[in-house]
Design a protein around this motif. Sequence first.
Motif, short mmCIF file in Angstrom:
data_model
loop_
_atom_site.label_atom_id
_atom_site.label_comp_id
_atom_site.label_asym_id
_atom_site.label_seq_id
_atom_site.Cartn_x
_atom_site.Cartn_y
_atom_site.Cartn_z
N LEU A 22 0.82 -1.21 0.00
CA LEU A 22 0.00 0.00 0.00
C LEU A 22 0.86 1.26 0.00
O LEU A 22 0.52 2.25 -0.66
CB LEU A 22 -0.93 0.00 1.22
CG LEU A 22 -2.23 -0.80 1.10
CD1 LEU A 22 -2.94 -0.84 2.45
CD2 LEU A 22 -3.14 -0.21 0.04
N ARG A 23 1.96 1.23 0.72
CA ARG A 23 2.81 2.42 0.82
C ARG A 23 3.41 2.80 -0.53
O ARG A 23 3.34 3.96 -0.94
CB ARG A 23 3.93 2.20 1.84
CG ARG A 23 3.51 2.43 3.28
CD ARG A 23 4.73 2.62 4.19
NE ARG A 23 5.64 1.48 4.13
CZ ARG A 23 5.55 0.41 4.91
NH1 ARG A 23 4.56 0.31 5.78
NH2 ARG A 23 6.41 -0.57 4.81
N ARG A 62 0.27 2.43 -3.86
CA ARG A 62 -0.99 3.17 -3.88
C ARG A 62 -1.00 4.23 -4.98
O ARG A 62 -0.11 5.07 -5.05
CB ARG A 62 -1.23 3.81 -2.52
CG ARG A 62 -2.51 4.62 -2.42
CD ARG A 62 -2.67 5.15 -1.02
NE ARG A 62 -3.85 5.98 -0.88
CZ ARG A 62 -4.23 6.60 0.23
NH1 ARG A 62 -3.50 6.45 1.34
NH2 ARG A 62 -5.31 7.34 0.25
N TRP A 97 -3.09 -1.70 -8.10
CA TRP A 97 -3.95 -0.63 -7.61
C TRP A 97 -4.82 -0.07 -8.73
O TRP A 97 -6.02 0.13 -8.56
CB TRP A 97 -3.11 0.49 -7.00
CG TRP A 97 -3.93 1.67 -6.55
CD1 TRP A 97 -4.44 2.66 -7.34
CD2 TRP A 97 -4.39 1.93 -5.22
NE1 TRP A 97 -5.17 3.55 -6.59
CE2 TRP A 97 -5.15 3.13 -5.28
CE3 TRP A 97 -4.20 1.30 -4.00
CZ2 TRP A 97 -5.73 3.68 -4.16
CZ3 TRP A 97 -4.79 1.86 -2.87
CH2 TRP A 97 -5.55 3.04 -2.96
N ASP A 113 -8.77 0.20 -8.90
CA ASP A 113 -9.30 1.56 -8.94
C ASP A 113 -10.22 1.77 -10.14
O ASP A 113 -11.17 2.58 -10.07
CB ASP A 113 -8.14 2.55 -8.97
CG ASP A 113 -8.58 3.98 -8.71
OD1 ASP A 113 -9.28 4.22 -7.70
OD2 ASP A 113 -8.24 4.87 -9.51
N MET A 141 -5.77 -3.61 -1.02
CA MET A 141 -6.10 -2.57 -1.99
C MET A 141 -7.57 -2.60 -2.37
O MET A 141 -8.20 -1.54 -2.56
CB MET A 141 -5.22 -2.72 -3.23
CG MET A 141 -3.76 -2.40 -2.99
SD MET A 141 -2.77 -2.48 -4.50
CE MET A 141 -1.16 -1.99 -3.87
N PHE A 144 -9.50 -1.20 0.64
CA PHE A 144 -9.28 0.24 0.75
C PHE A 144 -10.06 1.00 -0.32
O PHE A 144 -10.66 2.05 -0.05
CB PHE A 144 -7.79 0.54 0.62
CG PHE A 144 -7.40 1.95 0.97
CD1 PHE A 144 -6.97 2.27 2.25
CD2 PHE A 144 -7.46 2.96 0.02
CE1 PHE A 144 -6.62 3.57 2.57
CE2 PHE A 144 -7.11 4.26 0.33
CZ PHE A 144 -6.69 4.57 1.61
N ASN A 145 -10.07 0.48 -1.53
CA ASN A 145 -10.70 1.18 -2.66
C ASN A 145 -12.21 1.03 -2.70
O ASN A 145 -12.94 2.00 -2.91
CB ASN A 145 -10.12 0.65 -3.98
CG ASN A 145 -9.03 1.53 -4.54
OD1 ASN A 145 -9.16 2.74 -4.58
ND2 ASN A 145 -7.94 0.92 -4.95
#
Length: 362
Positions: free
Chosen positions: A79-80, A83, A89, A93, A115, A118-119
């Motif tokens: 993620l770091r 992203r 990602w 997305d 991911m 999070f998305n």
Amino acid sequence: MSDNIRIAIDAMGGDHGPAVVLPGCDIALERHPDIQFLLFGDRAAVDPVLETLPRLKAKAAFTHTEVSIRMDDKPSQALRYGRGKSSMWLAVDAVKKGEADVAVSAGNTGALMAMSWFNLKMMEGIERPAIAGLWPTLKGESVVLDVGASIGADEAHLINLAVMGSAMARVLFDIEKPTVGLLNIGVEEVKGLEQVREAGRILREGDFPHFDYQGFVEGDDIGKGTVDVVVTEGFAGNIALKTAEGTAKQFAQYLRAAMGRTWRSRLGYLLAKPAFDTLREKMDPRKANGGVFLGLNGVVIKSHGGADAEGYASAIDMGYDMIRYELLAKIGQSLARDLKARAAAQAGRDAVTEPAANGAST
């Protein structure tokens, strides 16, 4: 939804990257000409393969990114640095933005889960996602979940798994009312963890019109095809999956060794080759390659990292079916009805306990 199914592809994911991913896309396109691909990856790696696949090139839009997630990255690490700019990602997305209907990746499972979570966020009433996979059985196939998204589950999560898994079974197997079982150490209602026993009680006593709860099932029931949907938490589910994969490989190795031991056994193999080919076809893990991340506000398919092109195409096939037959809508309808049934049941329990409490105070 448009006439085309739009599939976002993490072209850099898996053990082999574009060399397997893109031919897999081409195979899937031959089976489903209404697919439109969105490819994300490093141009230097993608272009040489894509140039050899003119059919795929004509049906694909490509986005260059130099960042790809490594198979051994921790989710937080991925993620770091990934992203907003990695191929994984960007594929997920695209689903969030409505540019794609489904994302497919053979990459790092933990990173893809992080991911995606999070998305896309979780559907209402779902706290955690689950990985649902197809399991070959004596009767055909079953849906098994969770096979590794998270460890541990309370009764509410197990019930949610039953609701989501039955919706998946209705889509893939065209069954109006799939049968559901809870994986346990025995079929007796007194056995197993408290959370599993409580989930079994709720499923027995509740109103779940979209599936038929059959009770507890044991490990050997998975391969038998005793039920259409097997529900378990991710720790036990992943161990069951890896054990089955290992046993299948062990059996194949034993068989190869035995068939090559003497000239008579080699002759016997040649005579029985059609039967062995049929067995291999039924046990071929490529046919069931692909796990669905259920519970998200979007469809994400995880392909096995070591899949070949045919296996990757099977993962795309699964994503295609999930969209064409409106999996998310069916899960949403089932969850809404389930939440309503639970609220009504809780109101009934409250109505019973309230007079008792009032009576005790007089």
